[in-house]
Design a protein around this motif. Structure first.
Motif, PDB file in Angstrom:
ATOM      1  N   ALA A  86       0.838  -1.207   0.000  1.00  0.00           N
ATOM      2  CA  ALA A  86       0.000   0.000   0.000  1.00  0.00           C
ATOM      3  C   ALA A  86       0.872   1.256   0.000  1.00  0.00           C
ATOM      4  CB  ALA A  86      -0.948   0.005   1.198  1.00  0.00           C
ATOM      5  N   GLU A  87       1.954   1.223   0.759  1.00  0.00           N
ATOM      6  CA  GLU A  87       2.858   2.364   0.793  1.00  0.00           C
ATOM      7  C   GLU A  87       3.563   2.552  -0.551  1.00  0.00           C
ATOM      8  OE1 GLU A  87       2.781   0.041   3.185  1.00  0.00           O
ATOM      9  OE2 GLU A  87       2.166   1.141   4.966  1.00  0.00           O
ATOM     10  N   LEU A  88       3.966   1.443  -1.170  1.00  0.00           N
ATOM     11  CA  LEU A  88       4.605   1.524  -2.478  1.00  0.00           C
ATOM     12  C   LEU A  88       3.641   2.063  -3.532  1.00  0.00           C
ATOM     13  CD1 LEU A  88       6.648  -1.799  -2.447  1.00  0.00           C
ATOM     14  CD2 LEU A  88       7.571   0.521  -2.402  1.00  0.00           C
ATOM     15  N   LEU A  89       2.398   1.596  -3.494  1.00  0.00           N
ATOM     16  CA  LEU A  89       1.401   2.131  -4.428  1.00  0.00           C
ATOM     17  C   LEU A  89       1.160   3.619  -4.169  1.00  0.00           C
ATOM     18  CD1 LEU A  89      -1.241  -0.727  -4.695  1.00  0.00           C
ATOM     19  CD2 LEU A  89       0.404   0.014  -6.420  1.00  0.00           C
ATOM     20  N   GLY A  90       1.150   4.009  -2.903  1.00  0.00           N
ATOM     21  CA  GLY A  90       0.987   5.424  -2.567  1.00  0.00           C
ATOM     22  C   GLY A  90       2.138   6.262  -3.091  1.00  0.00           C
ATOM     23  N   GLU A  91       3.338   5.713  -3.019  1.00  0.00           N
ATOM     24  CA  GLU A  91       4.514   6.418  -3.555  1.00  0.00           C
ATOM     25  C   GLU A  91       4.430   6.536  -5.077  1.00  0.00           C
ATOM     26  OE1 GLU A  91       8.181   8.329  -3.858  1.00  0.00           O
ATOM     27  OE2 GLU A  91       6.949   7.985  -2.082  1.00  0.00           O
ATOM     28  N   ARG A 151       3.932  10.040  -7.559  1.00  0.00           N
ATOM     29  CA  ARG A 151       4.803  10.420  -8.673  1.00  0.00           C
ATOM     30  C   ARG A 151       4.022  10.892  -9.899  1.00  0.00           C
ATOM     31  NH1 ARG A 151      10.322   8.424  -8.601  1.00  0.00           N
ATOM     32  NH2 ARG A 151      10.730   7.500  -6.574  1.00  0.00           N
ATOM     33  N   ILE A 152       2.734  10.510  -9.982  1.00  0.00           N
ATOM     34  CA  ILE A 152       1.894  10.927 -11.108  1.00  0.00           C
ATOM     35  C   ILE A 152       0.629  11.618 -10.606  1.00  0.00           C
ATOM     36  CG2 ILE A 152       2.780   9.218 -12.733  1.00  0.00           C
ATOM     37  CD1 ILE A 152       0.363   7.479 -12.141  1.00  0.00           C
ATOM     38  N   SER A 153       0.722  12.263  -9.451  1.00  0.00           N
ATOM     39  CA  SER A 153      -0.467  12.796  -8.779  1.00  0.00           C
ATOM     40  C   SER A 153      -1.110  13.990  -9.479  1.00  0.00           C
ATOM     41  CB  SER A 153      -0.142  13.168  -7.335  1.00  0.00           C
ATOM     42  OG  SER A 153       0.841  14.179  -7.320  1.00  0.00           O
ATOM     43  N   THR A 154      -0.383  14.701 -10.300  1.00  0.00           N
ATOM     44  CA  THR A 154      -1.000  15.802 -11.046  1.00  0.00           C
ATOM     45  C   THR A 154      -1.011  15.457 -12.527  1.00  0.00           C
ATOM     46  OG1 THR A 154       1.034  17.039 -11.490  1.00  0.00           O
ATOM     47  CG2 THR A 154      -0.081  17.485  -9.388  1.00  0.00           C
ATOM     48  N   ARG A 155      -1.886  16.082 -13.254  1.00  0.00           N
ATOM     49  CA  ARG A 155      -2.010  15.828 -14.695  1.00  0.00           C
ATOM     50  C   ARG A 155      -0.679  16.088 -15.413  1.00  0.00           C
ATOM     51  NH1 ARG A 155      -2.183  14.074 -19.000  1.00  0.00           N
ATOM     52  NH2 ARG A 155      -3.616  14.480 -20.687  1.00  0.00           N
ATOM     53  N   ASN A 156       0.085  17.043 -14.915  1.00  0.00           N
ATOM     54  CA  ASN A 156       1.378  17.371 -15.530  1.00  0.00           C
ATOM     55  C   ASN A 156       2.471  16.353 -15.210  1.00  0.00           C
ATOM     56  OD1 ASN A 156       0.349  19.678 -16.741  1.00  0.00           O
ATOM     57  ND2 ASN A 156       0.828  20.941 -14.954  1.00  0.00           N
ATOM     58  N   ASP A 157       2.227  15.456 -14.242  1.00  0.00           N
ATOM     59  CA  ASP A 157       3.197  14.419 -13.888  1.00  0.00           C
ATOM     60  C   ASP A 157       2.942  13.121 -14.634  1.00  0.00           C
ATOM     61  OD1 ASP A 157       4.430  16.075 -12.006  1.00  0.00           O
ATOM     62  OD2 ASP A 157       3.099  15.412 -10.398  1.00  0.00           O
ATOM     63  N   LEU A 192       5.551  10.465 -15.987  1.00  0.00           N
ATOM     64  CA  LEU A 192       5.566   9.002 -15.990  1.00  0.00           C
ATOM     65  C   LEU A 192       4.181   8.448 -16.285  1.00  0.00           C
ATOM     66  CD1 LEU A 192       7.537   8.529 -12.652  1.00  0.00           C
ATOM     67  CD2 LEU A 192       8.430   8.047 -14.929  1.00  0.00           C
ATOM     68  N   CYS A 193       4.143   7.240 -16.822  1.00  0.00           N
ATOM     69  CA  CYS A 193       2.879   6.513 -16.951  1.00  0.00           C
ATOM     70  C   CYS A 193       2.723   5.646 -15.699  1.00  0.00           C
ATOM     71  CB  CYS A 193       2.873   5.662 -18.216  1.00  0.00           C
ATOM     72  SG  CYS A 193       3.946   4.214 -18.145  1.00  0.00           S
ATOM     73  N   ILE A 194       1.640   4.897 -15.629  1.00  0.00           N
ATOM     74  CA  ILE A 194       1.407   4.013 -14.473  1.00  0.00           C
ATOM     75  C   ILE A 194       2.590   3.060 -14.295  1.00  0.00           C
ATOM     76  CG2 ILE A 194      -0.014   2.125 -13.576  1.00  0.00           C
ATOM     77  CD1 ILE A 194      -2.400   3.342 -15.059  1.00  0.00           C
ATOM     78  N   ALA A 207      -7.860  11.328 -14.038  1.00  0.00           N
ATOM     79  CA  ALA A 207      -8.748  10.981 -12.925  1.00  0.00           C
ATOM     80  C   ALA A 207      -8.993   9.472 -12.864  1.00  0.00           C
ATOM     81  CB  ALA A 207     -10.069  11.726 -13.052  1.00  0.00           C
ATOM     82  N   ASP A 208      -9.075   8.815 -14.017  1.00  0.00           N
ATOM     83  CA  ASP A 208      -9.253   7.357 -14.054  1.00  0.00           C
ATOM     84  C   ASP A 208      -8.048   6.642 -13.455  1.00  0.00           C
ATOM     85  OD1 ASP A 208     -11.716   7.619 -15.486  1.00  0.00           O
ATOM     86  OD2 ASP A 208     -10.557   7.866 -17.344  1.00  0.00           O
ATOM     87  N   VAL A 209      -6.860   7.140 -13.746  1.00  0.00           N
ATOM     88  CA  VAL A 209      -5.630   6.549 -13.223  1.00  0.00           C
ATOM     89  C   VAL A 209      -5.566   6.735 -11.710  1.00  0.00           C
ATOM     90  CG1 VAL A 209      -3.108   6.710 -13.262  1.00  0.00           C
ATOM     91  CG2 VAL A 209      -4.403   6.799 -15.398  1.00  0.00           C
ATOM     92  N   MET A 210      -5.905   7.916 -11.234  1.00  0.00           N
ATOM     93  CA  MET A 210      -5.890   8.162  -9.789  1.00  0.00           C
ATOM     94  C   MET A 210      -6.922   7.283  -9.085  1.00  0.00           C
ATOM     95  SD  MET A 210      -3.504  10.386  -9.086  1.00  0.00           S
ATOM     96  CE  MET A 210      -2.601   9.347 -10.221  1.00  0.00           C
ATOM     97  N   ALA A 211      -8.091   7.131  -9.696  1.00  0.00           N
ATOM     98  CA  ALA A 211      -9.137   6.281  -9.113  1.00  0.00           C
ATOM     99  C   ALA A 211      -8.678   4.826  -9.045  1.00  0.00           C
ATOM    100  CB  ALA A 211     -10.422   6.405  -9.924  1.00  0.00           C
ATOM    101  N   LEU A 212      -7.935   4.382 -10.045  1.00  0.00           N
ATOM    102  CA  LEU A 212      -7.406   3.014 -10.043  1.00  0.00           C
ATOM    103  C   LEU A 212      -6.463   2.821  -8.859  1.00  0.00           C
ATOM    104  CD1 LEU A 212      -6.985   0.227 -11.393  1.00  0.00           C
ATOM    105  CD2 LEU A 212      -5.157   1.297 -12.738  1.00  0.00           C
ATOM    106  N   PHE A 213      -5.546   3.745  -8.659  1.00  0.00           N
ATOM    107  CA  PHE A 213      -4.640   3.659  -7.511  1.00  0.00           C
ATOM    108  C   PHE A 213      -5.418   3.681  -6.200  1.00  0.00           C
ATOM    109  CE2 PHE A 213      -1.128   4.697 -10.382  1.00  0.00           C
ATOM    110  CZ  PHE A 213      -0.092   3.968  -9.822  1.00  0.00           C
TER     111      PHE A 213
END
Length: 137
Positions: free
Chosen positions: A14-19, A23-29, A41-43, A105-111
């Protein structure tokens, strides 16, 4: 204790997934179509860096495990080829990341779904008291 985690690195899935998410938390990342574009980065690129894989093209055991956790949470309304289990979880994540209709938003929801799944408390089944029989002497 001071030596439990001396470099303050994440140690659980869970911590690794959070990290990786951070790394991709904003649209520009976040990027589609490649593993990395500058600092974006991508997923799979984020998972690869967090897991310590030697390169983006060869996943280590930790990255494969994390990819499996994420792939198990892919939305049901995804393209049919991402549902085939004979493709690796990593490949299914790449297809999801790069799909035309996938947004940040779909990527963030997946995480978020994957981390919630990992952190959900395990249900412990206990026998109901009415089903336990007592034979008093």
């Amino acid at each position: 204790m001071p030596f439990d985690n001396p470099h303050q690195t994440p140690f659980g899935d869970a911590e690794l997934l959070g990290e990786a998410r951070s790394r991709i938390s904003t649209r520009n990342d976040w990027v589609q179509g490649c593993f990395q574009d500058g600092n974006r980065l991508c997923i799979v690129g984020a998972l690869s860096l967090v897991a310590g894989s030697r390169s983006f093209n060869s996943a280590n055991r930790v990255e494969r495990r994390l990819a499996g956790v994420l792939a198990s949470q892919l939305p049901s309304k995804r393209p049919v080829w991402t549902r085939f289990r004979f493709f690796t979880a990593r490949q299914r994540l790449m297809w999801f990341n790069d799909a035309r209709h996938t947004g940040h938003a779909d990527v963030m929801a997946l995480f978020d779904r994957a981390m919630d799944h990992l952190m959900a408390p395990a249900l412990i089944s206990q026998p109901r008291l009415s089903s336990v029989r007592c034979n008093p002497k």
